[in-house]
Scaffold this active site. Structure first.
Site, short mmCIF file in Angstrom:
data_model
loop_
_atom_site.label_atom_id
_atom_site.label_comp_id
_atom_site.label_asym_id
_atom_site.label_seq_id
_atom_site.Cartn_x
_atom_site.Cartn_y
_atom_site.Cartn_z
N ARG A 161 -5.51 0.77 -1.56
CA ARG A 161 -4.39 1.60 -2.03
C ARG A 161 -4.75 2.18 -3.39
O ARG A 161 -5.17 1.46 -4.29
CB ARG A 161 -3.13 0.75 -2.13
CG ARG A 161 -1.88 1.52 -2.55
CD ARG A 161 -0.69 0.59 -2.60
NE ARG A 161 -0.42 0.00 -1.29
CZ ARG A 161 0.14 -1.21 -1.12
NH1 ARG A 161 0.46 -1.95 -2.16
NH2 ARG A 161 0.35 -1.66 0.10
N CYS A 210 8.92 -5.41 9.47
CA CYS A 210 9.29 -6.73 8.97
C CYS A 210 10.34 -6.54 7.88
O CYS A 210 10.62 -5.41 7.46
CB CYS A 210 8.06 -7.48 8.46
SG CYS A 210 7.56 -7.04 6.77
#
Length: 566
Positions: free
Chosen positions: A76, A473
């Site tokens: 990232r 989730c």
């Protein structure tokens, strides 16, 4: 007798002994016998902007063949405010093709992720980023992460100032350790002992997120940030920022002690005092955040446990001056404004809707190829949004027809053809790469939209915007608890359905149906959509209607999120 302090978590001990985030990462990288890092190094790797993952589609078959999982790594980037030059874009495109999926994925933190990078290629990717003045330092881990900001500074001097502040804050709050340079860029280790004057040897108890918003657009979901800064202006003059503290989306299924929370506005800060304020807020969380239970370690729990009055008193004591009273502001919408826009200086900008932020070449749309050709002729820059979309910004009028022709040639979709439901949709990555995913998200969203969009259009709501958020989730990467329709993975093929968030990002949603299949979700939403079209009041948003019609109760605070009696 005073109670004994709670024991520190394993992660705290790991940070303490890590030699400022070095651990044995270099040794793990050199181990060619496995595609994995040593377990402790895999945790430390997050501070360097990378997660160890494996392809869960292949997991069972590889286990049957007695092979280790198909390990790959997420990387990232740290891109404050989401701004990239054409040269940086071309480098990221090349790295994706050589070492990753190949794809680039825009995240809800206004940055890019690579997926599927092999361990042996991690250093090559990091070095490639460094060549164009990019990095992944502190993009993950228990530190301040990528600072997000309103996505188009060209629209006014205020936007430019917000982008400047995003870069300033990101740089100011970076860890000082040289571990990143040593491990990934073969830098020399300093001879003198190292220090972290702000973070200390154990850094923060958990991640910390900062965002800057400019009313009336709440396109970064400022109340979902640990520290939200709301720009207050008079004309084109920035007066300062209203300060909002304690936002956060994550929770755990079945654990009512965990919950999403919206930030509270606690005052106003002038620009010249902003760095001191931000550093002090971070230091308060460093000193008082829970270091024994990571599920209770975010800033939102520190504030709820101790109270806002305590926080404001502690902040004033440390600063030596009080915050000014918050100033009036109003948010009208979240999301991005699509299509072509021209700014007062005559430059053009176009915002593209990118489904789930995923840029790859397919039979339908040649995203990467098209944007590569645009980057070769573009003289402005590219801007990522916190809603997973892309702005091609600063286009000279003479170049506008060429860029539009390239968009058409590569079949880049025109969001004007989409419904308001599809334009506002956000999803996290989930399967197959995320180890936390309980259900599909990115791969399922197109199917869900194909079923819901006809209902939306048939009800006469085609252009009506509604915030749809899907995650695999409950950790909240796609900010699902701010969705007027929020879907959170519970188990394979089943989701909790939430309704009632505010369209302006100022109210959480609430559980409406638990553990629903796709068919059950569509069946539950169909009559609500139909009734909304028939009974809504003038200007009434879907989330507001869901509350007025009695489907769910309004959530006033995070602690009310799980209240089944409300």
């Amino acid at each position: 007798m005073p109670s004994k302090p709670a024991p520190l978590s394993e992660d705290e001990a790991l940070k303490e002994s890590s030699d400022y985030l070095r651990g044995t990462i270099a040794q793990s990288l050199a181990d060619a016998a496995t595609g994995a890092m040593a377990p402790q190094d895999a945790k430390l790797l997050k501070f360097h902007g990378s997660y160890q993952q494996d392809d869960r589609d292949l997991r069972n078959e590889r286990q049957r063949q007695k092979l280790e999982p198909a390990y790959g790594y997420l990387i990232r980037l740290r891109i404050p405010g989401g701004v990239l030059s054409p040269q940086q874009w071309l480098q990221l495109d090349e790295l994706a093709h050589r070492y990753a999926a190949p794809s680039l994925r825009i995240t809800t933190r206004q940055t890019f992720q690579f997926h599927g990078v092999r361990k042996r290629h991690l250093k090559a990717v990091m070095a490639g980023l460094d060549r164009v003045l990019l990095d992944s330092i502190a993009a993950c881990g228990d530190v301040n992460r990528n600072v997000v900001a309103h996505n188009n500074p060209y629209l006014s001097p205020l936007h430019q100032q917000l982008h400047g502040w995003s870069r300033c804050l990101s740089e100011h709050l970076l860890p000082k350790t040289r571990a990143y340079q040593e491990i990934w860029l073969d830098g020399e280790k300093l001879a003198k002992p190292e220090e972290e004057p702000l973070y200390g040897k154990t850094y923060l108890p958990r991640k910390f997120k900062i965002g800057l918003a400019l009313p009336p657009d709440n396109d970064i979901d400022v109340f979902a940030q640990d520290l939200g800064l709301i720009a207050i202006a008079e004309g084109s003059e920035l007066q300062g920022f209203n300060v909002a503290v304690g936002g956060g989306m994550g929770m755990t299924h079945g654990d009512p002690a965990t919950y999403p929370r919206l930030a509270d506005v606690v005052g106003f800060c002038p620009p010249q005092r902003l760095l001191a304020l931000v550093e002090t807020v971070l230091a308060i969380q460093r000193d008082f955040g829970d270091r024994s239970n990571r599920k209770h370690a975010r800033f939102k729990y520190t504030l709820d446990d101790r109270g806002l009055d305590w926080f404001k008193a502690e902040l004033q004591t440390r600063l030596g001056w009080p915050l000014e009273p918050a100033r009036p502001f109003r948010f009208e919408r979240v999301g991005d404004r699509y299509g072509w826009m021209r700014d007062p200086s005559g430059l053009w900008h176009t915002t593209l809707a990118v489904p789930s932020g995923r840029l790859r070449d397919t039979e339908q749309t040649a995203w990467l190829s098209g944007l590569r050709e645009i980057a070769r002729i573009h003289e402005g820059d590219f801007r990522l949004t916190a809603n997973q979309n892309l702005v091609i910004a600063g286009i000279d009028a003479a170049n506008k027809p060429r860029i539009q022709a390239l968009l058409d040639r590569h079949r880049i979709p025109d969001p004007a053809q989409w419904s308001g439901l599809r334009r506002q949709a956000i999803s996290c990555v989930a399967l197959p790469t995320c180890g936390l995913a309980m259900a599909e998200s990115e791969r399922w969203l197109p199917t869900l939209l194909d079923r819901l969009e006809p209902l939306w259009r048939q009800a006469g709501l085609g252009e009506e915007a509604v915030n749809l958020r899907v995650t695999g989730c409950p950790n909240g990467c796609g900010r699902p608890y701010l969705g007027e329709i929020g879907l959170v993975g519970k188990s394979p093929g089943r989701y909790n359905l939430y309704l009632g968030a505010g369209f302006d990002g100022g109210r959480l949603n609430k559980l409406y149906r638990e553990s629903q299949s796709e068919d059950e979700i569509v069946a539950a939403l169909a009559p609500i959509i139909e009734r909304y079209a028939r009974e809504r009041q003038a200007g009434e948003r879907f989330g507001d209607f869901a509350i007025r019609a009695g489907y769910v109760a309004a959530v006033g605070a995070g602690r009310e999120f799980h209240d089944r009696t409300a």
